[in-house]
Motif scaffolding. Sequence first.
Motif, PDB file in Angstrom:
ATOM      1  N   ASN A 181       0.807  -1.218   0.000  1.00 10.58           N
ATOM      2  CA  ASN A 181       0.000   0.000   0.000  1.00 10.58           C
ATOM      3  C   ASN A 181       0.840   1.269   0.000  1.00 10.58           C
ATOM      4  N   GLU A 182       2.132   1.159   0.182  1.00  8.99           N
ATOM      5  CA  GLU A 182       2.956   2.359   0.240  1.00  8.99           C
ATOM      6  C   GLU A 182       3.840   2.479  -1.006  1.00  8.99           C
ATOM      7  N   SER A 204      -2.685  10.173  -6.125  1.00  9.87           N
ATOM      8  CA  SER A 204      -3.900  10.573  -5.410  1.00  9.87           C
ATOM      9  C   SER A 204      -4.426   9.387  -4.605  1.00  9.87           C
ATOM     10  N   PHE A 205      -4.963   9.675  -3.426  1.00  6.97           N
ATOM     11  CA  PHE A 205      -5.428   8.648  -2.505  1.00  6.97           C
ATOM     12  C   PHE A 205      -6.893   8.902  -2.171  1.00  6.97           C
ATOM     13  N   TYR A 212     -10.076   1.417  -0.288  1.00  6.06           N
ATOM     14  CA  TYR A 212      -9.072   2.432  -0.601  1.00  6.06           C
ATOM     15  C   TYR A 212      -8.692   2.336  -2.072  1.00  6.06           C
ATOM     16  N   CYS A 214      -5.837   4.189  -4.964  1.00  2.00           N
ATOM     17  CA  CYS A 214      -4.666   5.046  -5.151  1.00  2.00           C
ATOM     18  C   CYS A 214      -4.281   5.014  -6.629  1.00  2.00           C
TER      19      CYS A 214
END
Length: 326
Positions: A181-182, A204-205, A212, A214
Amino acid sequence: YRDPVRFELERTKVLTSHWLLAGRSEQVREPGDWLTYEGHGESIVITRQPDGALAAFHNVCQHRGPAFVTAMTGCAARRFTCPYHGWVYDTTGRVVGVPEREDFDPAHLDGLRAPAVAADEWGGWVWINLAGPEAATPLLDAIGADIVSDLGAFRMEDMVLHEVLEFDVPVNYKAVVDGFNEIYHVTELHHVPPEFTKAARCASFHIVGDNYMCFVPKPEHLAELESVDYDHHQYAICHYVVFPNTVFNCNPEHIQVFQPIPISVDRTRFLCWEIVYPGDQNDPQYAKYWKKTMLHWAGLKHVVGEDIGIYEQMARTKNSSGFSQQ
């Protein structure tokens, strides 16, 4: 991440009430086909029914408790027979045969079945919810309209499974979710070029309910980011997370799904699925697509290997007194 009490709470409160990925619809194409999901102490069998629907149930014999479906996958089943005492189950998990039935209380056997599990399909994937058919939130409601629409644009139901990588990872499943996720680690660990690092700062998140999205713009299209015609499906890496542990990593040509299945507080069965669009390799246009996609997939497999290497380093220090907060 290392507290067994916390893990047990997640196992009994979170993993039993949210939708989990179990496999691809193409793996249970015909009536009687089945696949098995195993993780966090559970064994679940999902079967294709004659009417085309799915049924799912706990793979636990209701007499002495062994798994009664012994193979992980199979085709054209009509019945499953427990290898311990010979109890027979139909493909929905209902008990339909008991040797020496007269020795059992009829009230005990009446309506007996392996507990049912909710099963549904979306995007060409099979999903399960251990809460059961009556209690589970509808799948599309759980995924949410935003992700159903945006991720749905990739038409995963039209894609086919190319490969599944499997790893036994010695860390908590949430550490794997965090890692995928990072973006912060990609410069050092994956040695991406400076242009990618710069473009990633424009990601953009979007938090949508429990889930979620991204979007990481590709460097070659960064200048178009502010355009009203900007198409993130074409010009960005699109990343979607369905809580608690399903991660879709989408390129325009193909998709990886990262699935860390908890085994214990510090052990994870990690699956990396690769799905592609089908076609005729004798068609020059498709052959070009295939060559490009396979070259990219080979590179991504190397990237996943680098991530696995970091989890192995994290395993060395997971009980260290020198790391108490993130």
